[in-house]
Write a protein that holds these residues in place. Structure first.
Motif, mmCIF file in Angstrom:
data_model
loop_
_atom_site.group_PDB
_atom_site.id
_atom_site.type_symbol
_atom_site.label_atom_id
_atom_site.label_comp_id
_atom_site.label_asym_id
_atom_site.label_seq_id
_atom_site.Cartn_x
_atom_site.Cartn_y
_atom_site.Cartn_z
ATOM 1 N N LEU A 225 0.927 -1.081 0.041
ATOM 2 C CA LEU A 225 -0.105 -0.062 -0.012
ATOM 3 C C LEU A 225 0.839 1.356 -0.116
ATOM 4 C CD1 LEU A 225 -3.151 0.469 -0.051
ATOM 5 C CD2 LEU A 225 -2.973 0.749 2.397
ATOM 6 N N ASP A 226 2.006 1.139 0.498
ATOM 7 C CA ASP A 226 2.985 2.467 0.580
ATOM 8 C C ASP A 226 4.066 2.365 -0.412
ATOM 9 O OD1 ASP A 226 4.578 0.407 1.721
ATOM 10 O OD2 ASP A 226 5.008 1.290 3.481
ATOM 11 N N GLY A 227 3.899 1.627 -1.329
ATOM 12 C CA GLY A 227 4.896 1.511 -2.634
ATOM 13 C C GLY A 227 6.210 1.200 -2.135
ATOM 14 N N LYS A 228 6.424 0.608 -0.863
ATOM 15 C CA LYS A 228 7.908 -0.012 -0.529
ATOM 16 C C LYS A 228 7.996 -1.356 -0.957
ATOM 17 C CE LYS A 228 8.651 3.170 3.414
ATOM 18 N NZ LYS A 228 8.949 3.253 4.866
ATOM 19 N N PRO A 229 9.313 -1.795 -1.068
ATOM 20 C CA PRO A 229 9.527 -3.028 -1.605
ATOM 21 C C PRO A 229 8.847 -4.254 -0.733
ATOM 22 C CG PRO A 229 11.611 -1.692 -1.654
ATOM 23 C CD PRO A 229 10.704 -0.933 -0.869
ATOM 24 N N SER A 230 8.975 -5.334 -1.285
ATOM 25 C CA SER A 230 8.391 -6.531 -0.661
ATOM 26 C C SER A 230 9.252 -7.638 -1.322
ATOM 27 C CB SER A 230 6.930 -6.775 -1.022
ATOM 28 O OG SER A 230 6.358 -7.866 -0.232
ATOM 29 N N ALA A 231 9.247 -8.643 -0.148
ATOM 30 C CA ALA A 231 10.165 -9.867 -0.525
ATOM 31 C C ALA A 231 9.291 -11.206 -0.145
ATOM 32 C CB ALA A 231 11.542 -9.848 0.309
ATOM 33 N N HIS A 232 9.643 -12.273 -1.312
ATOM 34 C CA HIS A 232 8.920 -13.544 -0.915
ATOM 35 C C HIS A 232 10.013 -14.539 -1.379
ATOM 36 C CE1 HIS A 232 6.116 -15.869 -3.652
ATOM 37 N NE2 HIS A 232 6.024 -16.311 -2.185
#
Length: 274
Positions: A225-232
Motif C-alpha cells: 500500500l505504501d509503495g515500498k519493496p516486498s520480498a518473497h
C-alpha cells in the motif's frame, strides 16, 4: 469441512521430483536476470526449461493466469504478470514458479537482486529468507500451524517489517492449493496439528513498510500500500519421521549466482545430487 491429504513416502518422492523441476528452472532464470532483460523473456526461459524436463507449467492457465511465472518487481508482493518492461539496476524481482510432474505440483519462489541493490533492501531479502527457514524448523510432528506462523511473524516484526496477512502458504499435492493454509503469522499452539505425511508450501511475504496491500485492476497484481519493496521466498516441505524435509532447493540458484550456503543442510535427510 477442510481436509488435509496425507502423502505416502512414495508420493513424497514423486513430489520431490516435481519440486526439483521448479528448482532447476529457477536456476536457469537466475542465470538470465540482469538489467535490460524483460520479465517476459524470463518467462519464456522458464516455460522451455519446465517442458524440457518432461513437466508442464503449473501456473499457466491455473485460475486463468496467463503465464508460466509470477514476476513481481519491487513493490509488487506476488502474482505480477510478466511484461516487456526491462529490469533495471537496483530492482528486486520475486520469481514464483510452479510445475506439474507425475500428477503432482511443485511450487516455490525466490526474490533476486538485479545488479547492485540498496543495503536496506538487501537486508529485507536476507531477513525474509532467514524467516523461511525459521518457519520450516517449526514444521514438525506435534506442533501446530500457528507455531510456524508465529516464528516467521516474530522474526520479521522484530526488524520492523510488515507481515502480509491476506496471502498465505498452503498444502500442496495433486492440487496447487490444498489444506492447510499456512499463514506467516499466528499464535503458538493454535491451528491444525502437524502430522507425518503433510506436504506444504511455506512462503513468507514480507514488506519493508506497512503490512497492508492492494490488488490491481488486472485481478492479479498485488502491491504494498505504501509503495515500498516486498520480498518473497518459498519452499516445498514434507514432514517425514516427525521432522521437516525440504523437497525444493535453492542450490541451482546459488550455483548460478556463485553463492555458497549450508542453510538447507538441517532440513535435508536425503542428500541432494545436483
Amino acid at each position: 469441512m477442510s481436509m488435509i491429504i496425507i502423502k505416502t513416502r512414495e508420493e513424497i518422492e514423486l513430489m520431490r521430483e516435481s519440486a526439483l523441476v521448479v528448482s532447476k528452472t529457477l536456476g536457469e532464470v537466475a542465470k538470465a536476470i540482469k538489467p535490460g532483460v524483460s520479465t517476459l523473456e524470463l518467462d519464456k526461459i522458464a516455460e522451455e526449461c519446465i517442458r524440457d524436463q518432461g513437466a508442464i507449467p503449473g501456473f499457466l492457465g491455473l485460475y486463468d493466469f496467463p503465464n508460466t511465472l509470477c514476476m513481481s518487481p519491487n513493490s509488487q508482493v506476488v502474482h505480477g504478470i510478466p511484461n516487456s518492461t526491462p529490469l533495471e539496476e537496483g530492482d528486486i524481482i520475486s520469481v514464483d514458479c510452479g510445475a506439474i510432474k507425475n500428477g503432482f505440483y511443485g511450487d516455490h519462489a525466490y526474490t533476486f537482486a538485479v545488479g547492485e541493490i540498496d543495503a536496506e533492501i538487501e537486508k529485507l531479502l536476507q531477513v525474509t529468507k532467514d524467516s523461511l527457514y525459521i518457519g520450516i524448523a517449526e514444521l514438525k510432528k506435534g506442533n501446530r500451524v500457528g507455531d510456524v506462523g508465529f516464528a516467521i511473524q516474530k522474526y520479521c516484526e522484530d526488524y520492523g517489517y510488515g507481515v502480509v496477512r491476506e496471502l498465505v502458504g498452503h498444502g500442496i499435492g495433486r492440487k496447487m492449493h490444498e489444506d492447510p493454509e499456512m499463514p506467516n503469522y499466528g499464535k503458538r499452539g493454535r491451528g491444525k496439528k502437524l502430522v507425518d505425511g503433510m506436504v506444504v508450501a511455506i512462503e513468507p511475504m514480507i514488506n519493508l513498510g506497512t503490512q497492508r496491500i492492494k490488488q490491481h485492476r488486472d485481478g492479479w497484481t498485488i502491491t504494498t500500500l505504501d509503495g515500498k519493496p516486498s520480498a518473497h521466498f518459498e519452499h516445498d516441505v514434507a514432514i517425514v519421521d516427525g521432522k521437516p524435509e525440504l523437497l525444493s532447493t535453492f542450490a541451482y540458484i546459488y550455483e548460478a549466482l556463485g553463492i555458497t550456503s549450508n542453510e538447507e543442510d538441517a532440513f535435508r535427510q536425503v542428500p541432494l545430487a545436483l
